[in-house]
Motif scaffolding. Sequence first.
Motif, PDB file in Angstrom:
ATOM      1  N   GLN A 119     -38.384 -64.073   6.404  1.00  0.00           N
ATOM      2  CA  GLN A 119     -37.579 -65.302   6.366  1.00  0.00           C
ATOM      3  C   GLN A 119     -37.708 -66.014   5.025  1.00  0.00           C
ATOM      4  O   GLN A 119     -36.715 -66.499   4.465  1.00  0.00           O
ATOM      5  N   VAL A 120     -38.914 -66.060   4.492  1.00  0.00           N
ATOM      6  CA  VAL A 120     -39.118 -66.694   3.184  1.00  0.00           C
ATOM      7  C   VAL A 120     -38.327 -65.949   2.116  1.00  0.00           C
ATOM      8  O   VAL A 120     -37.640 -66.555   1.283  1.00  0.00           O
ATOM      9  N   LEU A 121     -38.394 -64.615   2.135  1.00  0.00           N
ATOM     10  CA  LEU A 121     -37.675 -63.804   1.156  1.00  0.00           C
ATOM     11  C   LEU A 121     -36.168 -64.007   1.259  1.00  0.00           C
ATOM     12  O   LEU A 121     -35.473 -64.156   0.242  1.00  0.00           O
ATOM     13  N   LEU A 122     -35.656 -64.012   2.482  1.00  0.00           N
ATOM     14  CA  LEU A 122     -34.219 -64.174   2.687  1.00  0.00           C
ATOM     15  C   LEU A 122     -33.734 -65.521   2.167  1.00  0.00           C
ATOM     16  O   LEU A 122     -32.725 -65.608   1.451  1.00  0.00           O
TER      17      LEU A 122
ATOM     18  N   VAL B 256     -28.892 -65.883  -5.703  1.00  0.00           N
ATOM     19  CA  VAL B 256     -28.373 -64.635  -6.278  1.00  0.00           C
ATOM     20  C   VAL B 256     -26.934 -64.779  -6.767  1.00  0.00           C
ATOM     21  O   VAL B 256     -26.476 -63.958  -7.577  1.00  0.00           O
ATOM     22  N   GLY B 257     -26.212 -65.776  -6.272  1.00  0.00           N
ATOM     23  CA  GLY B 257     -24.851 -65.996  -6.749  1.00  0.00           C
ATOM     24  C   GLY B 257     -23.796 -65.375  -5.858  1.00  0.00           C
ATOM     25  O   GLY B 257     -24.085 -64.617  -4.920  1.00  0.00           O
ATOM     26  N   ASP B 258     -22.554 -65.665  -6.186  1.00  0.00           N
ATOM     27  CA  ASP B 258     -21.432 -65.283  -5.337  1.00  0.00           C
ATOM     28  C   ASP B 258     -21.106 -63.796  -5.368  1.00  0.00           C
ATOM     29  O   ASP B 258     -20.405 -63.301  -4.485  1.00  0.00           O
ATOM     30  N   HIS B 259     -21.557 -63.089  -6.364  1.00  0.00           N
ATOM     31  CA  HIS B 259     -21.186 -61.682  -6.508  1.00  0.00           C
ATOM     32  C   HIS B 259     -22.208 -60.730  -5.890  1.00  0.00           C
ATOM     33  O   HIS B 259     -22.149 -59.518  -6.096  1.00  0.00           O
ATOM     34  N   TRP B 260     -23.129 -61.289  -5.119  1.00  0.00           N
ATOM     35  CA  TRP B 260     -24.181 -60.486  -4.494  1.00  0.00           C
ATOM     36  C   TRP B 260     -24.338 -60.885  -3.036  1.00  0.00           C
ATOM     37  O   TRP B 260     -24.029 -62.014  -2.655  1.00  0.00           O
ATOM     38  N   THR B 261     -24.860 -59.963  -2.227  1.00  0.00           N
ATOM     39  CA  THR B 261     -25.111 -60.233  -0.811  1.00  0.00           C
ATOM     40  C   THR B 261     -26.542 -59.842  -0.467  1.00  0.00           C
ATOM     41  O   THR B 261     -27.007 -58.762  -0.850  1.00  0.00           O
ATOM     42  N   VAL B 262     -27.220 -60.747   0.240  1.00  0.00           N
ATOM     43  CA  VAL B 262     -28.577 -60.475   0.710  1.00  0.00           C
ATOM     44  C   VAL B 262     -28.476 -59.969   2.144  1.00  0.00           C
ATOM     45  O   VAL B 262     -27.946 -60.661   3.025  1.00  0.00           O
ATOM     46  N   ARG B 263     -28.956 -58.751   2.367  1.00  0.00           N
ATOM     47  CA  ARG B 263     -28.842 -58.115   3.689  1.00  0.00           C
ATOM     48  C   ARG B 263     -30.228 -57.989   4.332  1.00  0.00           C
ATOM     49  O   ARG B 263     -31.143 -57.436   3.732  1.00  0.00           O
ATOM     50  N   PRO B 264     -30.380 -58.479   5.580  1.00  0.00           N
ATOM     51  CA  PRO B 264     -31.672 -58.411   6.268  1.00  0.00           C
ATOM     52  C   PRO B 264     -31.764 -57.205   7.216  1.00  0.00           C
ATOM     53  O   PRO B 264     -31.069 -57.144   8.232  1.00  0.00           O
ATOM     54  N   GLY B 265     -32.595 -56.243   6.893  1.00  0.00           N
ATOM     55  CA  GLY B 265     -32.857 -55.135   7.806  1.00  0.00           C
ATOM     56  C   GLY B 265     -31.658 -54.274   8.124  1.00  0.00           C
ATOM     57  O   GLY B 265     -31.583 -53.703   9.213  1.00  0.00           O
ATOM     58  N   LEU B 266     -30.722 -54.154   7.187  1.00  0.00           N
ATOM     59  CA  LEU B 266     -29.507 -53.374   7.409  1.00  0.00           C
ATOM     60  C   LEU B 266     -29.544 -52.075   6.607  1.00  0.00           C
ATOM     61  O   LEU B 266     -30.245 -51.977   5.601  1.00  0.00           O
ATOM     62  N   PRO B 267     -28.757 -51.060   7.014  1.00  0.00           N
ATOM     63  CA  PRO B 267     -28.902 -49.734   6.419  1.00  0.00           C
ATOM     64  C   PRO B 267     -28.423 -49.626   4.980  1.00  0.00           C
ATOM     65  O   PRO B 267     -27.500 -50.308   4.546  1.00  0.00           O
ATOM     66  N   VAL B 268     -29.095 -48.715   4.270  1.00  0.00           N
ATOM     67  CA  VAL B 268     -28.644 -48.210   2.976  1.00  0.00           C
ATOM     68  C   VAL B 268     -28.519 -46.696   3.147  1.00  0.00           C
ATOM     69  O   VAL B 268     -29.476 -46.035   3.548  1.00  0.00           O
TER      70      VAL B 268
ATOM     71  N   ALA C  50     -24.490 -55.486  -4.471  1.00  0.00           N
ATOM     72  CA  ALA C  50     -23.345 -56.082  -5.162  1.00  0.00           C
ATOM     73  C   ALA C  50     -22.198 -56.318  -4.190  1.00  0.00           C
ATOM     74  O   ALA C  50     -22.000 -55.567  -3.235  1.00  0.00           O
ATOM     75  N   GLY C  51     -21.423 -57.377  -4.433  1.00  0.00           N
ATOM     76  CA  GLY C  51     -20.240 -57.651  -3.627  1.00  0.00           C
ATOM     77  C   GLY C  51     -20.532 -58.505  -2.414  1.00  0.00           C
ATOM     78  O   GLY C  51     -21.612 -59.072  -2.259  1.00  0.00           O
ATOM     79  N   GLY C  52     -19.521 -58.570  -1.538  1.00  0.00           N
ATOM     80  CA  GLY C  52     -19.635 -59.359  -0.319  1.00  0.00           C
ATOM     81  C   GLY C  52     -19.624 -58.481   0.920  1.00  0.00           C
ATOM     82  O   GLY C  52     -19.495 -57.254   0.833  1.00  0.00           O
ATOM     83  N   ALA C  53     -19.726 -59.122   2.081  1.00  0.00           N
ATOM     84  CA  ALA C  53     -19.758 -58.375   3.339  1.00  0.00           C
ATOM     85  C   ALA C  53     -18.521 -57.506   3.515  1.00  0.00           C
ATOM     86  O   ALA C  53     -18.592 -56.398   4.067  1.00  0.00           O
ATOM     87  N   HIS C  54     -17.366 -57.978   3.017  1.00  0.00           N
ATOM     88  CA  HIS C  54     -16.118 -57.230   3.186  1.00  0.00           C
ATOM     89  C   HIS C  54     -16.142 -55.895   2.443  1.00  0.00           C
ATOM     90  O   HIS C  54     -15.355 -54.999   2.753  1.00  0.00           O
ATOM     91  N   ASP C  55     -17.035 -55.759   1.462  1.00  0.00           N
ATOM     92  CA  ASP C  55     -17.104 -54.510   0.705  1.00  0.00           C
ATOM     93  C   ASP C  55     -17.764 -53.377   1.499  1.00  0.00           C
ATOM     94  O   ASP C  55     -17.718 -52.215   1.067  1.00  0.00           O
TER      95      ASP C  55
ATOM     96  N   PRO D 277     -23.943 -49.786   2.100  1.00  0.00           N
ATOM     97  CA  PRO D 277     -24.224 -49.632   0.672  1.00  0.00           C
ATOM     98  C   PRO D 277     -24.966 -48.318   0.407  1.00  0.00           C
ATOM     99  O   PRO D 277     -25.723 -47.836   1.264  1.00  0.00           O
ATOM    100  N   THR D 278     -24.780 -47.786  -0.778  1.00  0.00           N
ATOM    101  CA  THR D 278     -25.486 -46.562  -1.164  1.00  0.00           C
ATOM    102  C   THR D 278     -26.530 -46.822  -2.241  1.00  0.00           C
ATOM    103  O   THR D 278     -27.293 -45.918  -2.584  1.00  0.00           O
ATOM    104  N   THR D 279     -26.559 -48.035  -2.751  1.00  0.00           N
ATOM    105  CA  THR D 279     -27.573 -48.424  -3.723  1.00  0.00           C
ATOM    106  C   THR D 279     -27.733 -49.931  -3.666  1.00  0.00           C
ATOM    107  O   THR D 279     -27.075 -50.606  -2.856  1.00  0.00           O
ATOM    108  N   ALA D 280     -28.603 -50.473  -4.516  1.00  0.00           N
ATOM    109  CA  ALA D 280     -28.861 -51.916  -4.485  1.00  0.00           C
ATOM    110  C   ALA D 280     -29.531 -52.331  -5.783  1.00  0.00           C
ATOM    111  O   ALA D 280     -30.054 -51.495  -6.532  1.00  0.00           O
ATOM    112  N   ALA D 281     -29.517 -53.635  -6.027  1.00  0.00           N
ATOM    113  CA  ALA D 281     -30.271 -54.168  -7.158  1.00  0.00           C
ATOM    114  C   ALA D 281     -31.742 -54.312  -6.806  1.00  0.00           C
ATOM    115  O   ALA D 281     -32.619 -54.186  -7.664  1.00  0.00           O
ATOM    116  N   LEU D 282     -32.008 -54.576  -5.524  1.00  0.00           N
ATOM    117  CA  LEU D 282     -33.379 -54.825  -5.078  1.00  0.00           C
ATOM    118  C   LEU D 282     -33.511 -54.456  -3.605  1.00  0.00           C
ATOM    119  O   LEU D 282     -32.662 -54.828  -2.792  1.00  0.00           O
TER     120      LEU D 282
END
Length: 202
Positions: free
Chosen positions: A69-72, A79-91, A106-111, A117-122
């Motif tokens: 929760q602290v991390l989220l 992180v800004g509008d061009h990134w999405t923070v995902r909790p416990g979801l698949p890569v 990168a991107g939003g939920a609609h992407d 996602p197949t990769t991530a920044a973190l």
Amino acid sequence: MSDLIPQGPPDSALQVFTAPDVLERVHRMSIDEYHRLGESGIIGERTELIRGVVVDKMSQSPLHCYIVQVLLQWLASGVGDHWTVRPGLPVTTADSEPKPDVCVVAGGAHDYVAGHPTTAALAIEVSISSERLDREKAAIYAEAGIDEYWIVFGERQNVEVHRAPVAGRYTEIITVRLGESIAPMAFPQLSIPVASLFPPAA
């Protein structure tokens, strides 16, 4: 399904399935097969596909949930509008589909309506009693081109930072401890004291 699991001590069963002559006959599941079994309800949501093998996710302790929760909240705040923070979801990677505790993509939920996602920044795993598996995931995340991978050790209260993936492995590994601060490479403005990731001392 349980009738197919060898009876006896868990260590004995584990030794059977890790023996080289047995391991080479273990059926490894593809990403598509894993998805089909998940959609049919045969495999539960609290699983991951690791190197073609279905692994149950560990139960989440209160400490684990607190750190996640602290991390989220911290990452989502900056992180800004061009990134999405995902909790416990698949890569989705070449042979695996891990579910990092926290992931910034990168991107939003609609992407990701048509695929994960197949990769991530973190990618971040909070390790309370899953250190061995969390370390094994480093190679998977490096192969997927994930720029940075953190293992947050809840009981030791430090963060192992993996960076610079090259040819399926991270070439830079550092440990950040209490009294120090940490920031993702992609979001240097989000520096935070390591101590802030953990519950305050009583």
